[in-house]
Design a protein around this motif. Structure first.
Motif, PDB file in Angstrom:
ATOM      1  N   TYR A   1      -1.268   0.601   0.864  1.00 51.32           N
ATOM      2  CA  TYR A   1      -1.017   1.030  -0.296  1.00 51.32           C
ATOM      3  C   TYR A   1       0.494   1.282  -0.732  1.00 51.32           C
ATOM      4  O   TYR A   1       1.251   1.174  -1.764  1.00 51.32           O
ATOM      5  CB  TYR A   1      -1.934   2.187  -0.810  1.00 51.32           C
ATOM      6  CG  TYR A   1      -3.493   1.898  -1.086  1.00 51.32           C
ATOM      7  CD1 TYR A   1      -3.729   1.189  -2.373  1.00 51.32           C
ATOM      8  CD2 TYR A   1      -4.261   1.934  -0.203  1.00 51.32           C
ATOM      9  CE1 TYR A   1      -5.043   0.963  -2.487  1.00 51.32           C
ATOM     10  CE2 TYR A   1      -5.441   1.431  -0.257  1.00 51.32           C
ATOM     11  CZ  TYR A   1      -5.947   0.834  -1.487  1.00 51.32           C
ATOM     12  OH  TYR A   1      -7.148   0.639  -1.723  1.00 51.32           O
TER      13      TYR A   1
ATOM     14  N   VAL B   1       2.432  -1.646  -1.007  1.00 52.73           N
ATOM     15  CA  VAL B   1       2.382  -2.381  -2.310  1.00 52.73           C
ATOM     16  C   VAL B   1       3.296  -1.563  -3.476  1.00 52.73           C
ATOM     17  O   VAL B   1       3.941  -2.182  -4.081  1.00 52.73           O
ATOM     18  CB  VAL B   1       0.815  -2.419  -3.081  1.00 52.73           C
ATOM     19  CG1 VAL B   1       0.823  -2.603  -4.420  1.00 52.73           C
ATOM     20  CG2 VAL B   1       0.184  -3.338  -1.910  1.00 52.73           C
TER      21      VAL B   1
ATOM     22  N   LEU C   1       1.161   5.504  -7.833  1.00 55.29           N
ATOM     23  CA  LEU C   1       0.453   4.792  -6.807  1.00 55.29           C
ATOM     24  C   LEU C   1       0.676   5.577  -5.564  1.00 55.29           C
ATOM     25  O   LEU C   1      -0.291   5.862  -4.929  1.00 55.29           O
ATOM     26  CB  LEU C   1       0.624   3.394  -6.365  1.00 55.29           C
ATOM     27  CG  LEU C   1      -0.258   2.507  -5.738  1.00 55.29           C
ATOM     28  CD1 LEU C   1      -1.792   2.605  -5.878  1.00 55.29           C
ATOM     29  CD2 LEU C   1       0.232   0.920  -5.778  1.00 55.29           C
TER      30      LEU C   1
ATOM     31  N   ILE D   1      -1.382   8.667  -5.740  1.00 55.94           N
ATOM     32  CA  ILE D   1      -2.919   8.767  -5.490  1.00 55.94           C
ATOM     33  C   ILE D   1      -3.355   8.327  -4.018  1.00 55.94           C
ATOM     34  O   ILE D   1      -4.051   8.799  -3.439  1.00 55.94           O
ATOM     35  CB  ILE D   1      -3.319   7.530  -6.635  1.00 55.94           C
ATOM     36  CG1 ILE D   1      -3.161   7.939  -7.953  1.00 55.94           C
ATOM     37  CG2 ILE D   1      -4.935   7.333  -6.211  1.00 55.94           C
ATOM     38  CD1 ILE D   1      -3.764   9.398  -8.279  1.00 55.94           C
TER      39      ILE D   1
ATOM     40  N   ILE E   1       1.657  10.304 -15.767  1.00 55.75           N
ATOM     41  CA  ILE E   1       1.217   9.586 -16.683  1.00 55.75           C
ATOM     42  C   ILE E   1       1.510  10.045 -17.930  1.00 55.75           C
ATOM     43  O   ILE E   1       2.270   9.214 -18.928  1.00 55.75           O
ATOM     44  CB  ILE E   1      -0.060   9.122 -16.637  1.00 55.75           C
ATOM     45  CG1 ILE E   1      -0.506   8.397 -15.168  1.00 55.75           C
ATOM     46  CG2 ILE E   1      -0.862   8.070 -17.834  1.00 55.75           C
ATOM     47  CD1 ILE E   1      -1.649   8.011 -15.033  1.00 55.75           C
TER      48      ILE E   1
ATOM     49  N   ALA F   1      -4.029  -5.899  -5.019  1.00 54.71           N
ATOM     50  CA  ALA F   1      -2.538  -6.099  -4.777  1.00 54.71           C
ATOM     51  C   ALA F   1      -1.922  -7.346  -5.371  1.00 54.71           C
ATOM     52  O   ALA F   1      -0.896  -7.269  -5.911  1.00 54.71           O
ATOM     53  CB  ALA F   1      -2.257  -5.708  -3.313  1.00 54.71           C
TER      54      ALA F   1
ATOM     55  N   THR G   1      -1.455  -7.066  -9.129  1.00 57.46           N
ATOM     56  CA  THR G   1      -0.500  -6.084  -9.410  1.00 57.46           C
ATOM     57  C   THR G   1       0.844  -6.627  -9.355  1.00 57.46           C
ATOM     58  O   THR G   1       1.632  -6.664 -10.330  1.00 57.46           O
ATOM     59  CB  THR G   1      -0.623  -4.840  -8.689  1.00 57.46           C
ATOM     60  OG1 THR G   1      -1.793  -4.589  -8.917  1.00 57.46           O
ATOM     61  CG2 THR G   1       0.439  -3.759  -9.089  1.00 57.46           C
TER      62      THR G   1
ATOM     63  N   THR H   1      -0.113  -6.107 -14.836  1.00 59.65           N
ATOM     64  CA  THR H   1       0.402  -5.256 -13.714  1.00 59.65           C
ATOM     65  C   THR H   1      -0.585  -4.043 -13.702  1.00 59.65           C
ATOM     66  O   THR H   1      -1.115  -3.480 -12.844  1.00 59.65           O
ATOM     67  CB  THR H   1       1.722  -5.018 -13.651  1.00 59.65           C
ATOM     68  OG1 THR H   1       2.226  -6.307 -13.456  1.00 59.65           O
ATOM     69  CG2 THR H   1       2.059  -4.107 -12.687  1.00 59.65           C
ATOM     70  N   PHE H   2      -0.542  -3.406 -15.026  1.00 62.26           N
ATOM     71  CA  PHE H   2      -1.232  -2.020 -15.172  1.00 62.26           C
ATOM     72  C   PHE H   2      -2.786  -2.054 -14.899  1.00 62.26           C
ATOM     73  O   PHE H   2      -3.231  -1.273 -14.209  1.00 62.26           O
ATOM     74  CB  PHE H   2      -1.025  -1.707 -16.779  1.00 62.26           C
ATOM     75  CG  PHE H   2       0.308  -1.399 -17.142  1.00 62.26           C
ATOM     76  CD1 PHE H   2       1.180  -0.993 -16.180  1.00 62.26           C
ATOM     77  CD2 PHE H   2       0.910  -1.290 -18.398  1.00 62.26           C
ATOM     78  CE1 PHE H   2       2.654  -0.531 -16.563  1.00 62.26           C
ATOM     79  CE2 PHE H   2       2.146  -1.134 -18.908  1.00 62.26           C
ATOM     80  CZ  PHE H   2       3.051  -0.495 -17.679  1.00 62.26           C
TER      81      PHE H   2
ATOM     82  N   LEU I   1      -3.104  -2.171 -11.105  1.00 61.51           N
ATOM     83  CA  LEU I   1      -2.966  -0.605 -10.952  1.00 61.51           C
ATOM     84  C   LEU I   1      -4.227   0.140 -10.959  1.00 61.51           C
ATOM     85  O   LEU I   1      -4.467   0.975 -10.198  1.00 61.51           O
ATOM     86  CB  LEU I   1      -1.674  -0.107 -11.576  1.00 61.51           C
ATOM     87  CG  LEU I   1      -0.317  -0.401 -10.609  1.00 61.51           C
ATOM     88  CD1 LEU I   1       0.804  -0.152 -11.516  1.00 61.51           C
ATOM     89  CD2 LEU I   1      -0.108   0.421  -9.277  1.00 61.51           C
TER      90      LEU I   1
ATOM     91  N   LEU J   1      -6.619  -0.671  -8.523  1.00 64.56           N
ATOM     92  CA  LEU J   1      -6.085   0.037  -7.166  1.00 64.56           C
ATOM     93  C   LEU J   1      -6.694   1.351  -7.238  1.00 64.56           C
ATOM     94  O   LEU J   1      -7.109   2.064  -6.236  1.00 64.56           O
ATOM     95  CB  LEU J   1      -4.631  -0.267  -6.973  1.00 64.56           C
ATOM     96  CG  LEU J   1      -4.109  -1.532  -6.413  1.00 64.56           C
ATOM     97  CD1 LEU J   1      -2.700  -1.581  -6.353  1.00 64.56           C
ATOM     98  CD2 LEU J   1      -4.825  -1.846  -5.001  1.00 64.56           C
ATOM     99  N   TYR J   2      -6.425   2.339  -8.228  1.00 62.59           N
ATOM    100  CA  TYR J   2      -6.969   3.449  -8.407  1.00 62.59           C
ATOM    101  C   TYR J   2      -8.261   3.621  -8.231  1.00 62.59           C
ATOM    102  O   TYR J   2      -8.920   4.380  -7.373  1.00 62.59           O
ATOM    103  CB  TYR J   2      -6.321   4.124  -9.752  1.00 62.59           C
ATOM    104  CG  TYR J   2      -5.043   4.345 -10.037  1.00 62.59           C
ATOM    105  CD1 TYR J   2      -3.918   4.388  -9.026  1.00 62.59           C
ATOM    106  CD2 TYR J   2      -4.345   4.484 -11.262  1.00 62.59           C
ATOM    107  CE1 TYR J   2      -2.742   4.513  -9.167  1.00 62.59           C
ATOM    108  CE2 TYR J   2      -3.082   4.425 -11.452  1.00 62.59           C
ATOM    109  CZ  TYR J   2      -2.173   4.498 -10.322  1.00 62.59           C
ATOM    110  OH  TYR J   2      -0.890   4.728 -10.557  1.00 62.59           O
TER     111      TYR J   2
ATOM    112  N   GLN K   1      -5.348   5.412 -16.742  1.00 66.77           N
ATOM    113  CA  GLN K   1      -4.265   4.301 -16.609  1.00 66.77           C
ATOM    114  C   GLN K   1      -4.733   3.287 -17.597  1.00 66.77           C
ATOM    115  O   GLN K   1      -4.040   2.875 -18.364  1.00 66.77           O
ATOM    116  CB  GLN K   1      -4.128   3.820 -15.342  1.00 66.77           C
ATOM    117  CG  GLN K   1      -3.624   2.484 -15.209  1.00 66.77           C
ATOM    118  CD  GLN K   1      -2.065   2.778 -14.745  1.00 66.77           C
ATOM    119  OE1 GLN K   1      -1.735   3.656 -14.516  1.00 66.77           O
ATOM    120  NE2 GLN K   1      -1.293   1.778 -14.706  1.00 66.77           N
TER     121      GLN K   1
END
Lengths: 102, 169
Positions: free
Chosen positions: A6, A9, A43, A46, A68, B11, B14, B37-38, B41, B44-45, B57
């Motif tokens: 992560y 990335v 990222l 998190i 954010i 990934a 993104t 991309t958002f 992400l 990924l979260y 997000q």
């Protein structure tokens, strides 16, 4: 998956955002690059929240939430500035913004 | 195995969106790839177990920031392709050399960084706990973010408001 994947990335996303902010000539795209860099930092937050050793399970997640919120405020003011500049100069090209020099 | 595959897809989504935003000529296409991309992400979260941040997000970035960017592009009439050749200018090359160098240094540092990792499952955080933390130990940052958002709202409106002719001089 592990933490390093992560983080890699996030590092690549940060580098791409930096490249966009440095190379694109449109002011809106520079703001997009800054948003990408902020998202890469989120990222990271998190990923460390998930994989780090944390005595307090809330802090990392709330850091990301506040980040954010601040990024949203930054985007609104930045785009407002671009629109105000466009009204004066009829362009959003950064190379034409030489009048902004001090 | 399936975890690795899912992570690679997210990934890749993104980073592909970011690469497209860096290279496309049409600004509206750039904004749309930024939305990809958002979304990557947010996925990924979610895969990290941070459901609340993932949906935040989606709401804030895909719902608000991407729309704001599209509005700004259309208001500044930037939807056409950019004039001139992007690729051959020297500033373009120097900028990307700097960005690639930064990315290379970061990735190389991460390969050798001894982070203490816990192999435990994701910490279970419910929305109720988030709400109680925001009203308890994090109430002061919450208030400051509220003030900041109000100031940014008023400031953005005032900055973008058309000036009345001959009033300021």
């Amino acid at each position: 998956m592990n933490l390093t994947a992560y983080l890699v990335v996030a590092a690549l996303l940060f580098a791409l955002g930096l490249g966009i902010a440095l190379t694109r000539r449109n002011a809106i795209l520079v703001l997009i690059g800054i948003e990408l860099m902020l998202n890469a930092a989120n990222l990271n937050l998190i990923a460390f929240w998930r994989y780090g050793a944390h005595p307090e399970p809330m802090t990392g997640m709330l850091f990301a939430l506040f980040s954010i919120a601040v990024a949203a405020a930054e985007a609104s003011v930045g785009l407002g500035l671009v629109i105000a500049w466009f009204r004066h100069a009829r362009t959003s090209d950064l190379d034409a913004m030489t009048r902004m020099k001090g | 195995m399936i975890d690795t595959l899912v992570f690679l897809i997210f990934a890749g989504l993104t980073l592909a969106g970011a690469v497209a935003a860096a290279l496309l000529r049409n600004l509206v296409h750039c904004a749309l790839s930024l939305t990809v991309t958002f979304a990557g992400l947010a996925l990924l979260y979610l895969s990290l177990g941070a459901q609340f941040v993932g949906f935040t997000q989606v709401l804030v970035y895909i719902g608000a920031v991407a729309i704001l960017v599209v509005f700004a592009i259309l208001l500044t009439r930037g939807s056409g392709a950019l004039p001139g050749n992007l690729v051959t200018t020297s500033a373009w090359r120097i900028g990307w050399v700097a960005a690639v160098a930064v990315g290379f240094v970061l990735v190389a540092a991460l390969q050798h960084a001894p982070f203490a990792q816990s192999a435990a499952a994701a910490p279970a955080v419910s929305v109720q706990q988030i709400g109680q933390a925001l009203m308890g130990p994090f109430v002061l940052p919450l208030e400051i973010v509220g003030v900041l958002l109000t100031v940014a709202l008023i400031g953005a409106v005032i900055v973008a408001m058309p000036e009345r002719q001959g009033e300021d001089q």
